[in-house]
Design an enzyme around this catalytic site. Structure first.
Site, mmCIF file in Angstrom:
data_model
loop_
_atom_site.group_PDB
_atom_site.id
_atom_site.type_symbol
_atom_site.label_atom_id
_atom_site.label_comp_id
_atom_site.label_asym_id
_atom_site.label_seq_id
_atom_site.Cartn_x
_atom_site.Cartn_y
_atom_site.Cartn_z
ATOM 1 C CG ASP A 59 10.915 9.683 -23.808
ATOM 2 O OD1 ASP A 59 10.102 9.362 -24.707
ATOM 3 O OD2 ASP A 59 11.185 10.870 -23.532
ATOM 4 C CD GLU B 216 9.576 13.492 -19.678
ATOM 5 O OE1 GLU B 216 9.818 14.694 -19.925
ATOM 6 O OE2 GLU B 216 9.984 12.559 -20.397
ATOM 7 C CG ASP C 204 13.193 9.768 -20.057
ATOM 8 O OD1 ASP C 204 14.150 10.220 -20.710
ATOM 9 O OD2 ASP C 204 12.101 10.363 -19.917
ATOM 10 C CG HIS D 12 9.383 14.920 -25.027
ATOM 11 N ND1 HIS D 12 10.695 15.086 -24.671
ATOM 12 C CD2 HIS D 12 9.283 15.337 -26.324
ATOM 13 C CE1 HIS D 12 11.368 15.590 -25.693
ATOM 14 N NE2 HIS D 12 10.535 15.744 -26.717
#
Length: 587
Positions: free
Chosen positions: A168, A24, A22, A163
């Site tokens: 995540d 960001e 994951d 998030h």
């Protein structure tokens, strides 16, 4: 019963190393946005074997709304490593694994952009998208949507997504395991099946996958059969096991094949020594059984030929078969309409009689048809043309079918050019189609006849794995084939093959008819690079200025004529004719 190995079936999911990742980022697209955090979990056999997490310092400030969403501030990433430091570390962590992400298109697009930015070649990871799987496995009555937070609740994930990249990723691991458990109940147990999984494949269709379990990993032909043993579909494969298994996955998208699998109760494998043998057997089986789900090659008996009869005053006739009767043939044609077009094209430039009665040397009719007045026929029916004079006309037609087509094709070309110059585009287009039907059929028969007439031809091709493919062809039919072990002397194998090969009678002698498509398959194989002619009984030649030479010139020009006939090109633009091509002959 022999227990299959996972190598036979595919890569077992329990043996796959997944890296659930994951990211960001500062925005929604790699164009103008950058990665701010990596989170990845490496799992295998349901167990976590490693984690990777780091913030990344972007070259531009993090937008305020992203900070609100992720909690990552500019101060947090101020001392973090740059993407040039992090990307090679992640690629090393993920090497040799299958990437998994929720909405994988987003994460993978950023990873590919980062690899390009840092000068790394993207490894081409296999990718599993948990969103795509969830959309097919999780219904609305189970979860309100397919967001990671909703799925994490459904599958009782031990980590709540918030998030932040690693959190995540951990939640996505639990979602992945929950989804794998569901597809496992549907018979999906390998990586290959998981990659191709689709809810479009019914449970009943998946349950029939066992039909392919007995297939050998070898080249050959496979026959799907219904409950009464009738063939439903015939196909070929270089690996029978791998090919037949695809009929029970989402990689098979043809509706009629899905319907066929629903009716199938068994699959019969026919292992073949060579790919050529497999292709020939497929043609023969389709012609013999006419399986309802095969579309091509089902009705070879419906092909037609154009025949120039053997009589005092020969004429053109459309027939269903070729006989050893001294006549000349062109074809086969896929339809009677195409054959009629070729006949009309020949009539355009060769004044053959078009009446159908057989004429004796002493004509008895009192009046001729209108073709005599139009100078389109010499009128042999009323004695206006002798047998000797008519023989010259018939010889022109025979030459087109069996020998040189130079003069006739040149005359047709001139007629076509004249019609185009006069802007008679519809007539030009019709003549073009008729001419191409004639030249294609004549070229076909001129290529195939020598092979059909040869009593025996033996050829060989070296195999990539060593040894030789040996083929014996008799009168255009595959009479036998074998392969030799690497390093072995091929001559004893050739001698044994010739002794045991099928006896094939000459064409028209009453034996089993040889399929034209089979002869064409063999001819294409003989013309492939690396094939060596071992022995030939008979002659294998084609006229240097025959229909094949004309076709080589006319085929590329057909598109040009189409443009002119439809008005897409100015009529002032001359039609291109390679210098001397139709007059000097093309070797």
């Amino acid at each position: 019963m022999v227990q299959e190995t996972f190598d036979d079936l595919g890569t077992a999911l329990s043996d796959v190393t997944f890296v659930v990742v994951d990211l960001e980022t500062t925005g929604g697209s790699p164009a103008g946005s950058q990665i701010t955090e990596f989170g990845a979990v490496k799992v295998r056999g349901g167990a976590v074997i490693g984690e990777f997490q780091t913030l990344v310092r972007p070259s531009t400030p993090i937008p305020p709304f992203i900070t609100v969403l992720t909690g990552i501030t500019n101060a947090m990433v101020a001392d973090a490593p740059s993407i040039r430091t992090v990307m090679p570390q992640f690629l090393e962590f993920a090497a040799g694994s299958v990437l998994v992400a929720h909405n994988a298109g987003f994460d993978v697009s950023f990873l590919k952009a980062a690899a390009a930015e840092t000068g790394h070649v993207w490894p081409g990871f296999a990718v599993i998208d948990t969103v795509r799987l969830a959309r097919q496995l999780v219904h609305r009555d189970e979860a309100p949507n397919h967001k990671l937070s909703s799925l994490a609740r459904l599958f009782s994930a031990t980590t709540t997504p918030d998030h932040r990249a690693l959190h995540d990723a951990r939640a996505t691991v639990d979602v992945l395991h929950g989804l794998i458990e569901r597809v496992g109940n549907l018979g999906v147990h390998t990586l290959e099946e998981l990659q191709s999984y689709s809810s479009r494949v019914s449970t009943a269709q998946r349950r029939k996958r066992f039909l392919a379990d007995a297939m050998p990993s070898a080249p050959g032909v496979y026959v799907f059969r219904d409950g009464s043993g009738e063939p439903l579909y015939v196909g070929t494969a270089t690996d029978l096991r791998r090919r037949t298994r695809t009929y029970f996955t989402a990689s098979e998208t043809r509706r009629r094949m899905t319907e066929m699998v629903g009716l199938a109760e068994s699959i019969t494998p026919i292992v073949c020594a060579t790919p050529l043998e497999a292709s020939v057997r497929e043609l023969r089986l389709i012609a013999a059984h006419k399986p309802r789900y095969n579309r091509r090659s089902r009705f070879p008996e419906k092909s037609v030929w154009v025949k120039l009869t053997d009589e005092p005053f020969p004429r053109l006739s459309i027939v269903r078969s070729v006989k050893d009767d001294g006549a000349h043939y062109a074809g086969p044609f896929g339809s009677r309409r195409t054959a009629e077009a070729a006949v009309i094209a020949l009539y355009e430039v060769v004044p053959l009689r078009q009446c159908t009665p057989r004429l004796s040397l002493s004509a008895t009719k009192k009046s001729a048809c209108a073709l005599l007045e139009m100078n389109r026929c010499g009128g042999p029916c009323v004695g206006a043309q002798s047998a000797a004079d008519y023989a010259h006309v018939a010889e022109q037609a025979a030459e087109v079918l069996t020998g040189s087509s130079r003069s006739v094709m040149a005359a047709l070309r001139e007629r076509l050019d004249a019609l185009a110059a006069q802007e008679r585009f519809e007539e030009a287009a019709t003549l073009r189609d008729r001419m191409m039907a004639l030249v294609r059929a004549a070229a076909r028969v001129q290529r195939l006849r020598p092979l059909s007439e040869a009593p025996e031809l033996v050829a060989a091709r070296r195999r990539d794995s060593g040894g030789w493919e040996i083929v014996t062809v008799r009168h255009g039919r595959l009479a036998g084939t074998t392969v030799t072990p690497p390093g072995a002397d091929p001559l004893p194998y050739i001698d044994a093959l010739r002794e045991t090969a099928e006896v094939v009678p000459p064409p028209g002698s009453g034996g089993n008819p040889v399929l034209t498509e089979e002869t064409e398959l063999i001819l294409r194989w003989l013309e492939t690079p690396g094939v060596r002619l071992v022995d030939l009984q008979g002659r294998w030649t084609c006229p240097v200025d025959g229909a094949g030479a004309s076709r080589a010139v006319l085929e590329p020009a057909a598109a040009r004529w189409h443009e002119v006939s439809t008005g897409e090109v100015s009529v002032a633009t001359p039609l291109e004719r390679p210098a001397g091509a139709l007059h000097e002959g093309v070797a």
